[in-house]
Design a protein around this motif. Sequence first.
Motif, short mmCIF file in Angstrom:
data_model
loop_
_atom_site.label_atom_id
_atom_site.label_comp_id
_atom_site.label_asym_id
_atom_site.label_seq_id
_atom_site.Cartn_x
_atom_site.Cartn_y
_atom_site.Cartn_z
N ASP A 1 -6.38 7.79 12.37
CA ASP A 1 -6.65 8.83 11.74
C ASP A 1 -5.69 9.27 10.57
N PHE A 2 -6.06 10.11 9.32
CA PHE A 2 -5.24 10.40 8.45
C PHE A 2 -4.89 11.63 8.67
N TYR A 3 -5.43 12.81 9.32
CA TYR A 3 -5.32 14.12 9.53
C TYR A 3 -4.51 14.31 10.94
N GLN B 1 0.08 17.79 2.52
CA GLN B 1 -0.86 17.76 1.24
C GLN B 1 0.01 16.75 0.30
N ILE B 2 -0.90 15.82 -0.37
CA ILE B 2 -0.28 14.93 -1.65
C ILE B 2 -0.66 15.68 -2.91
N SER B 3 0.42 16.50 -3.29
CA SER B 3 0.06 17.16 -4.46
C SER B 3 0.64 16.61 -5.48
N ASN C 1 7.86 5.22 8.05
CA ASN C 1 6.55 5.83 7.49
C ASN C 1 5.19 5.52 8.41
N ILE C 2 4.06 6.09 7.90
CA ILE C 2 3.13 6.26 8.75
C ILE C 2 1.72 5.83 7.80
N GLU C 3 1.11 4.76 8.13
CA GLU C 3 -0.16 4.27 7.45
C GLU C 3 -1.25 4.11 8.54
N MET C 4 -2.31 3.22 7.99
CA MET C 4 -3.34 2.85 8.85
C MET C 4 -3.97 1.61 9.13
N GLU C 5 -3.03 0.55 8.88
CA GLU C 5 -3.57 -0.83 8.91
C GLU C 5 -2.60 -1.83 9.62
N GLY D 1 0.76 -1.34 -0.22
CA GLY D 1 0.03 -0.04 -0.08
C GLY D 1 0.86 1.12 0.11
N THR D 2 0.22 2.46 0.52
CA THR D 2 0.77 3.52 0.53
C THR D 2 0.92 4.26 1.88
N SER D 3 1.77 5.13 2.05
CA SER D 3 2.13 5.68 3.11
C SER D 3 2.62 6.97 3.14
N GLY D 4 2.85 7.66 4.49
CA GLY D 4 3.47 8.87 4.33
C GLY D 4 4.75 8.75 4.91
N GLY D 5 5.84 9.26 4.31
CA GLY D 5 7.06 8.98 4.45
C GLY D 5 7.83 10.02 5.76
N GLY E 1 -4.54 12.52 13.49
CA GLY E 1 -3.86 11.44 14.18
C GLY E 1 -2.63 11.19 13.28
N GLN E 2 -2.29 11.69 12.15
CA GLN E 2 -0.87 11.65 11.74
C GLN E 2 -0.14 13.00 11.81
N GLY E 3 -0.81 13.69 12.63
CA GLY E 3 0.14 15.03 13.04
C GLY E 3 0.06 15.98 11.70
N ARG E 4 -1.30 15.87 10.99
CA ARG E 4 -1.29 16.83 9.69
C ARG E 4 -1.90 18.14 10.28
N LEU E 5 -1.44 19.26 9.69
CA LEU E 5 -1.93 20.51 9.87
C LEU E 5 -3.15 21.17 8.73
N THR F 1 6.17 5.39 0.22
CA THR F 1 5.73 6.77 0.74
C THR F 1 5.54 7.56 -0.40
N LEU F 2 4.32 8.41 -0.19
CA LEU F 2 4.07 9.32 -1.28
C LEU F 2 4.55 10.64 -0.95
N LEU F 3 5.03 11.03 0.10
CA LEU F 3 5.60 12.12 0.43
C LEU F 3 6.40 12.09 1.54
N ASN F 4 7.29 13.29 1.98
CA ASN F 4 8.28 13.34 3.18
C ASN F 4 7.25 14.27 4.22
N ARG F 5 6.72 13.80 5.26
CA ARG F 5 6.04 14.50 6.22
C ARG F 5 7.07 15.59 6.82
N PHE F 6 8.12 15.75 6.68
CA PHE F 6 8.78 16.84 7.40
C PHE F 6 8.69 17.90 6.24
N1 URA Z 1 -1.45 7.11 3.56
C1 URA Z 1 -1.32 7.65 4.99
O1 URA Z 1 -2.19 6.75 5.63
N2 URA Z 1 -0.58 8.30 5.08
C2 URA Z 1 -0.03 9.29 4.06
O2 URA Z 1 0.54 10.46 4.57
C3 URA Z 1 -0.19 8.85 2.85
C4 URA Z 1 -0.82 7.72 2.52
#
Ligand code: URA
Length: 307
Positions: free
Chosen positions: A210-212, A277-279, A244-248, A138-142, A214-218, A268-273
């Motif tokens: 949580d994606f927002y 946003q995934i743009s 990396n951070i994901e949800m399962e 799957g995918t995740s935030g790096g 819960g993953q420290g998103r602003l 990883t789709l992005l570097n969270r540092f």
């Molecule tokens: N999936 C997640 O759970 N977090 C991300 O940042 C990207 C994909």
Amino acid sequence: LLCQCFYRLEVLFKNPQIHVKNPHLDTMEEDVLYHFNLGTKTHNLPEMFGDIKFVCVGGSANRMKSFAQFIQQELALPGNMDNITDICEGTDRYSMYKVYFLSVYPGMGVPSISIMLHELIKLLHHARCIDFALFRIGTSGGVGLEPGTVVVTDKEVDCFFRAQFEQVVLGKVITRSTELDVGVSKELLQCSSELDDVPTVIGNTMCTSDFYEGQGRLDGALCSFSTEDKLEYLRKAYNTGVRNIEMESTVFRAMCRVCAITAVVCVTLLNRFDGDQISTPHDVLVEYQQRPQVLVAHFIKKRLGLI
Ligand code: URA
Ligand code: R2B
């Protein structure tokens, strides 16, 4: 080659038969796998699924369909994959495709994948499957990684960086470990070094509910912390080995480690540092999302002796 491949599929993984850990199941006359629209009385599960040698869960419904088609092509398995049907289409809850292996979309988040895993593990048990492995792709935030890097999970950790999964059962918190004795992460890392364009590291994976926030998103609808708080938390995570951070992942490992060889492989789709946003352009994301698939396919082909 085809015959060899079939023969070898039998010996892909050495693992005893799956054992469900629930004595009540033995006393039931019938088991309805409600969210799969399958059952022990309505379907011949050993005939339908007894030959399964590996299972991949994750991604999206479409991605898991194209993954089934991709593996069929890569392993030169017989059958017409153009019209492959969703075994779960009668329910609309999950998607499942079968080609000597199972490709399953488990929905997003711990509650969704956990319901799916209860029914998947029982399905493999009823089908009397032996010697198989389970992969989460799957995918995740790096965390501190170049976007597009694949993380093969060493340890799945919760939001407090503990290698465990907690669930409330009958009003009490039950803790299950995500620690693994025998893993295939080093073998997967070796495979990545034989591939172009699948940069891979081994690291810890943090699982959140949580994606927002819960993953420290602003950038959610609500936010209760500052940019500094966010960066401090991510730095703490990084220092404990989280990449990396994901949800399962925690519930996946906690539920499956006792009954199968498992691996968690997320790009990883992005570097969270660098942001929340995934743009990234769509075509780049599509290519990133194929990387875990390419890596797992290479691993399977190597185990089968096809390369
Ligand atoms: N999936 C997640 O759970 N977090 C991300 O940042 C990207 C994909
Ligand atoms: C990764 O990506 C999804 C959220 O966008 C979630 O299912 C996960 O674990």
